[in-house]
Design a protein around this motif. Structure first.
Motif, PDB file in Angstrom:
ATOM      1  N   ARG A   7      49.024  34.273  33.992  1.00  0.00           N
ATOM      2  CA  ARG A   7      49.828  34.452  35.217  1.00  0.00           C
ATOM      3  C   ARG A   7      49.298  35.619  36.041  1.00  0.00           C
ATOM      4  NH1 ARG A   7      55.623  35.089  32.841  1.00  0.00           N
ATOM      5  NH2 ARG A   7      54.565  35.030  30.833  1.00  0.00           N
ATOM      6  N   ALA A   8      48.906  36.691  35.365  1.00  0.00           N
ATOM      7  CA  ALA A   8      48.368  37.851  36.073  1.00  0.00           C
ATOM      8  C   ALA A   8      47.087  37.495  36.818  1.00  0.00           C
ATOM      9  CB  ALA A   8      48.113  38.995  35.095  1.00  0.00           C
ATOM     10  N   GLU A   9      46.215  36.706  36.185  1.00  0.00           N
ATOM     11  CA  GLU A   9      44.970  36.296  36.836  1.00  0.00           C
ATOM     12  C   GLU A   9      45.261  35.425  38.059  1.00  0.00           C
ATOM     13  OE1 GLU A   9      42.447  34.446  33.988  1.00  0.00           O
ATOM     14  OE2 GLU A   9      42.214  36.274  32.760  1.00  0.00           O
ATOM     15  N   GLU A  10      46.221  34.527  37.935  1.00  0.00           N
ATOM     16  CA  GLU A  10      46.582  33.651  39.048  1.00  0.00           C
ATOM     17  C   GLU A  10      47.156  34.473  40.215  1.00  0.00           C
ATOM     18  OE1 GLU A  10      49.565  29.867  39.847  1.00  0.00           O
ATOM     19  OE2 GLU A  10      48.778  30.222  37.828  1.00  0.00           O
ATOM     20  N   LEU A  11      47.979  35.451  39.897  1.00  0.00           N
ATOM     21  CA  LEU A  11      48.565  36.290  40.944  1.00  0.00           C
ATOM     22  C   LEU A  11      47.529  37.207  41.582  1.00  0.00           C
ATOM     23  CD1 LEU A  11      51.935  37.191  39.200  1.00  0.00           C
ATOM     24  CD2 LEU A  11      51.644  35.789  41.254  1.00  0.00           C
ATOM     25  N   THR A  12      46.574  37.672  40.787  1.00  0.00           N
ATOM     26  CA  THR A  12      45.508  38.508  41.337  1.00  0.00           C
ATOM     27  C   THR A  12      44.709  37.731  42.380  1.00  0.00           C
ATOM     28  OG1 THR A  12      45.328  39.802  39.305  1.00  0.00           O
ATOM     29  CG2 THR A  12      43.434  39.828  40.790  1.00  0.00           C
ATOM     30  N   ALA A  13      44.409  36.469  42.075  1.00  0.00           N
ATOM     31  CA  ALA A  13      43.705  35.629  43.047  1.00  0.00           C
ATOM     32  C   ALA A  13      44.543  35.456  44.313  1.00  0.00           C
ATOM     33  CB  ALA A  13      43.388  34.266  42.420  1.00  0.00           C
ATOM     34  N   ILE A  15      46.698  37.574  45.515  1.00  0.00           N
ATOM     35  CA  ILE A  15      46.698  38.845  46.246  1.00  0.00           C
ATOM     36  C   ILE A  15      45.491  38.924  47.173  1.00  0.00           C
ATOM     37  CG2 ILE A  15      46.334  41.339  45.974  1.00  0.00           C
ATOM     38  CD1 ILE A  15      48.082  41.142  43.423  1.00  0.00           C
ATOM     39  N   TYR A  16      44.310  38.612  46.643  1.00  0.00           N
ATOM     40  CA  TYR A  16      43.102  38.722  47.465  1.00  0.00           C
ATOM     41  C   TYR A  16      43.017  37.606  48.500  1.00  0.00           C
ATOM     42  CZ  TYR A  16      41.680  42.559  44.555  1.00  0.00           C
ATOM     43  OH  TYR A  16      41.642  43.788  43.925  1.00  0.00           O
ATOM     44  N   ALA A  17      43.608  36.457  48.194  1.00  0.00           N
ATOM     45  CA  ALA A  17      43.667  35.387  49.191  1.00  0.00           C
ATOM     46  C   ALA A  17      44.524  35.826  50.380  1.00  0.00           C
ATOM     47  CB  ALA A  17      44.230  34.113  48.571  1.00  0.00           C
ATOM     48  N   ALA A  18      45.628  36.518  50.091  1.00  0.00           N
ATOM     49  CA  ALA A  18      46.486  37.027  51.166  1.00  0.00           C
ATOM     50  C   ALA A  18      45.799  38.147  51.933  1.00  0.00           C
ATOM     51  CB  ALA A  18      47.816  37.512  50.588  1.00  0.00           C
ATOM     52  N   LEU A  19      45.125  39.041  51.211  1.00  0.00           N
ATOM     53  CA  LEU A  19      44.456  40.165  51.855  1.00  0.00           C
ATOM     54  C   LEU A  19      43.345  39.691  52.782  1.00  0.00           C
ATOM     55  CD1 LEU A  19      44.216  43.266  52.041  1.00  0.00           C
ATOM     56  CD2 LEU A  19      42.637  43.165  50.104  1.00  0.00           C
ATOM     57  N   LEU A  20      42.637  38.637  52.380  1.00  0.00           N
ATOM     58  CA  LEU A  20      41.523  38.124  53.172  1.00  0.00           C
ATOM     59  C   LEU A  20      41.967  37.123  54.238  1.00  0.00           C
ATOM     60  CD1 LEU A  20      38.958  37.618  50.259  1.00  0.00           C
ATOM     61  CD2 LEU A  20      38.950  39.429  51.987  1.00  0.00           C
ATOM     62  N   GLY A  21      43.269  36.832  54.275  1.00  0.00           N
ATOM     63  CA  GLY A  21      43.783  35.940  55.302  1.00  0.00           C
ATOM     64  C   GLY A  21      43.645  34.468  54.987  1.00  0.00           C
ATOM     65  N   GLU A  22      43.258  34.127  53.756  1.00  0.00           N
ATOM     66  CA  GLU A  22      43.140  32.719  53.384  1.00  0.00           C
ATOM     67  C   GLU A  22      44.517  32.076  53.268  1.00  0.00           C
ATOM     68  OE1 GLU A  22      40.895  32.581  49.820  1.00  0.00           O
ATOM     69  OE2 GLU A  22      39.086  33.473  50.695  1.00  0.00           O
ATOM     70  N   THR A  23      45.486  32.838  52.784  1.00  0.00           N
ATOM     71  CA  THR A  23      46.878  32.362  52.725  1.00  0.00           C
ATOM     72  C   THR A  23      47.745  33.420  53.398  1.00  0.00           C
ATOM     73  OG1 THR A  23      47.132  33.312  50.504  1.00  0.00           O
ATOM     74  CG2 THR A  23      46.525  30.984  50.648  1.00  0.00           C
ATOM     75  N   TRP A  25      51.112  36.658  52.458  1.00  0.00           N
ATOM     76  CA  TRP A  25      51.873  37.359  51.433  1.00  0.00           C
ATOM     77  C   TRP A  25      53.089  36.560  50.987  1.00  0.00           C
ATOM     78  CZ3 TRP A  25      49.552  40.689  48.698  1.00  0.00           C
ATOM     79  CH2 TRP A  25      48.458  41.371  49.242  1.00  0.00           C
ATOM     80  N   GLN A  26      53.560  35.663  51.842  1.00  0.00           N
ATOM     81  CA  GLN A  26      54.659  34.795  51.414  1.00  0.00           C
ATOM     82  C   GLN A  26      54.188  33.859  50.306  1.00  0.00           C
ATOM     83  OE1 GLN A  26      57.955  35.010  52.606  1.00  0.00           O
ATOM     84  NE2 GLN A  26      58.231  33.809  50.737  1.00  0.00           N
ATOM     85  N   ALA A  27      52.957  33.389  50.427  1.00  0.00           N
ATOM     86  CA  ALA A  27      52.406  32.501  49.386  1.00  0.00           C
ATOM     87  C   ALA A  27      52.272  33.237  48.062  1.00  0.00           C
ATOM     88  CB  ALA A  27      51.046  31.955  49.840  1.00  0.00           C
ATOM     89  N   PHE A  28      51.835  34.494  48.112  1.00  0.00           N
ATOM     90  CA  PHE A  28      51.742  35.288  46.879  1.00  0.00           C
ATOM     91  C   PHE A  28      53.119  35.433  46.238  1.00  0.00           C
ATOM     92  CE2 PHE A  28      52.846  39.632  45.505  1.00  0.00           C
ATOM     93  CZ  PHE A  28      52.223  39.642  44.256  1.00  0.00           C
ATOM     94  N   LEU A  29      54.113  35.775  47.039  1.00  0.00           N
ATOM     95  CA  LEU A  29      55.452  36.010  46.484  1.00  0.00           C
ATOM     96  C   LEU A  29      56.066  34.714  45.961  1.00  0.00           C
ATOM     97  CD1 LEU A  29      57.099  38.595  46.161  1.00  0.00           C
ATOM     98  CD2 LEU A  29      58.395  37.945  48.195  1.00  0.00           C
ATOM     99  N   ASP A  30      55.825  33.600  46.646  1.00  0.00           N
ATOM    100  CA  ASP A  30      56.334  32.310  46.165  1.00  0.00           C
ATOM    101  C   ASP A  30      55.731  31.970  44.802  1.00  0.00           C
ATOM    102  OD1 ASP A  30      57.865  31.998  48.424  1.00  0.00           O
ATOM    103  OD2 ASP A  30      56.448  30.671  49.448  1.00  0.00           O
ATOM    104  N   ARG A  31      54.441  32.291  44.641  1.00  0.00           N
ATOM    105  CA  ARG A  31      53.794  32.008  43.363  1.00  0.00           C
ATOM    106  C   ARG A  31      54.393  32.864  42.255  1.00  0.00           C
ATOM    107  NH1 ARG A  31      47.546  30.643  43.252  1.00  0.00           N
ATOM    108  NH2 ARG A  31      48.515  29.113  44.622  1.00  0.00           N
ATOM    109  N   LEU A  32      54.617  34.138  42.543  1.00  0.00           N
ATOM    110  CA  LEU A  32      55.244  35.020  41.565  1.00  0.00           C
ATOM    111  C   LEU A  32      56.634  34.521  41.209  1.00  0.00           C
ATOM    112  CD1 LEU A  32      55.511  37.757  39.996  1.00  0.00           C
ATOM    113  CD2 LEU A  32      56.413  38.717  42.122  1.00  0.00           C
ATOM    114  N   ASN A  33      57.410  34.164  42.207  1.00  0.00           N
ATOM    115  CA  ASN A  33      58.789  33.746  41.965  1.00  0.00           C
ATOM    116  C   ASN A  33      58.855  32.435  41.183  1.00  0.00           C
ATOM    117  OD1 ASN A  33      61.568  34.687  42.722  1.00  0.00           O
ATOM    118  ND2 ASN A  33      61.715  32.576  43.451  1.00  0.00           N
ATOM    119  N   GLY A  34      57.833  31.615  41.358  1.00  0.00           N
ATOM    120  CA  GLY A  34      57.821  30.328  40.676  1.00  0.00           C
ATOM    121  C   GLY A  34      57.704  30.435  39.169  1.00  0.00           C
ATOM    122  N   PHE A  35      57.290  31.578  38.659  1.00  0.00           N
ATOM    123  CA  PHE A  35      57.182  31.757  37.208  1.00  0.00           C
ATOM    124  C   PHE A  35      58.537  31.974  36.546  1.00  0.00           C
ATOM    125  CE2 PHE A  35      52.781  33.511  38.238  1.00  0.00           C
ATOM    126  CZ  PHE A  35      52.154  32.320  37.917  1.00  0.00           C
TER     127      PHE A  35
END
Length: 367
Positions: A7-13, A15-23, A25-35
């Motif tokens: 889960r940590a590896e998936e969330l780390t990816a 984080i960088y997807a959000a930072l680089l604008g690929e997705t 921060w809402q997508a990151f938080l949705d992924r975290l919440n989905g666990f």
């Protein structure tokens, strides 16, 4: 079921997807919440000085829309976890029971009237960053009271913490506000205005040459003894402070105009991430003092080749201020002012502060 490390590896990816604008921060938080089924996850801040907080991003709020309003409007100041946030370690995931014992937490108004009312029981949190009494946090609230499972979730938070801390460093490097700064510079150049950009600590982070002249004159805005921006008008100072409040996440661009002084304050909105991770910046636009504030003094300083900082010292001496007062007003050391004064002597052909005053009043002719 994914392990904590997976889960940590998936969330780390994420984080960088959000930072680089690929997705985002809402997508990151949705992924975290989905666990965690039925959970409520947030990126939020808490200001200990104001005893209040606000949420920048939220996931799992369906059916709990009023809960966020209730939190920001009342319960952020009743949250027993936040009362002890200063004692929590930065960068380590922690469960609610480590902050406040379960028995004590259950007796709180926050638990009985807010947490429990929204179908929740406890939480896992992570302090990401702290700045002058303001704490930026990641949190997941859930109905799962199993300590071992929550400790595992806390381990995931700890694993992703270094990456989120890098996000703060990136945003606070100034890159996140580049578009807003460019907007302010464009408006300033088009209108022949002085530009002064300040951060949420009222520190100057960028100025135009005309903006330097404004600060040198001290009217309508200058620097106080701590080197922070200070308006002569209390109303303008209050308007600036209001625009800098952290809770303006993602709101539209706001402009405050003062017709008496011609000052315009611009807070560029629209980017919730920049407002959360980097804090708010304000572009202050002021009429160029070269045209309307002691023009003869500004023209004389320019003719002698004085820099904006030297012009500020030059103007201070003509106004009868001591080197210590000039240093305090500009937020610099007295020795720095002394060095600038020596440069003024060399450029103007003067030998004393009295000579500088004579030069400014026309008694001493400039070569």
């Amino acid at each position: 079921m994914r392990s904590a490390d997976e889960r940590a590896e998936e969330l780390t990816a994420a984080i960088y997807a959000a930072l680089l604008g690929e997705t985002g921060w809402q997508a990151f938080l949705d992924r975290l919440n989905g666990f965690t089924p039925g959970a409520l996850s947030t990126l939020f801040f808490h200001d200990l000085r104001a005893r209040a907080g606000a949420v920048a991003f939220v996931s799992g709020s369906e059916g709990r829309e009023t809960a966020l309003q209730d939190y920001e409007g009342y319960y952020s100041n009743r949250n027993p976890w936040m009362r002890k946030v200063a004692a929590t370690p930065v960068g380590r995931g922690i469960i609610g029971e480590e902050i406040v014992p379960r028995e004590e937490f259950n007796r709180s108004e926050y638990y009985s009237d807010y947490i429990r009312q929204n179908g929740l029981e406890t939480g896992v949190g992570l302090t990401l960053h702290k700045d002058r009494g303001c704490y930026f946090l990641l949190s997941t609230l859930s109905d799962d009271r199993d300590v071992e499972r929550n400790l595992e979730r806390a381990h995931v938070f700890t694993r992703i913490a270094p990456h989120l801390k890098r996000v703060f460093r990136y945003y606070r490097s100034g890159e996140a506000h580049a578009a807003g700064l460019a907007l302010g510079e464009g408006i300033g150049n088009a209108g022949r205005l002085g530009l002064i950009v300040v951060n949420d600590d009222l520190r100057v982070i960028r100025t135009s040459v005309a903006g330097e002249r404004v600060l040198a004159g001290g009217d309508p805005v200058g620097l106080d003894a701590m080197g922070r921006v200070r308006f002569a008008s209390p109303d303008l100072q209050a308007a600036l402070q209001a625009l800098l409040q952290h809770r303006h996440f993602g709101q539209a661009t706001r402009i405050v105009d003062d017709p008496q002084t011609g000052v315009r304050l611009i807070r560029v909105g629209g980017d919730r991430a920049a407002a959360f991770f980097a804090g708010t910046t304000i572009a202050i636009l002021v009429g160029d003092p070269q045209g309307n504030v002691r023009p003869h003094l500004q023209a004389l300083a320019a003719a002698q080749g004085l820099s904006p900082a030297e012009t500020r010292v030059f103007a201070g001496i003509v106004a009868g201020r001591s080197l210590t007062e000039i240093a305090l007003a500009s937020g610099t050391k007295r020795e720095t002012v002394r060095t600038q004064l020596k440069s003024i002597f060399a450029k103007t052909g003067t030998a004393s502060q009295s000579d500088i005053v004579r030069l400014a009043t026309g008694i001493l002719r400039a070569d």
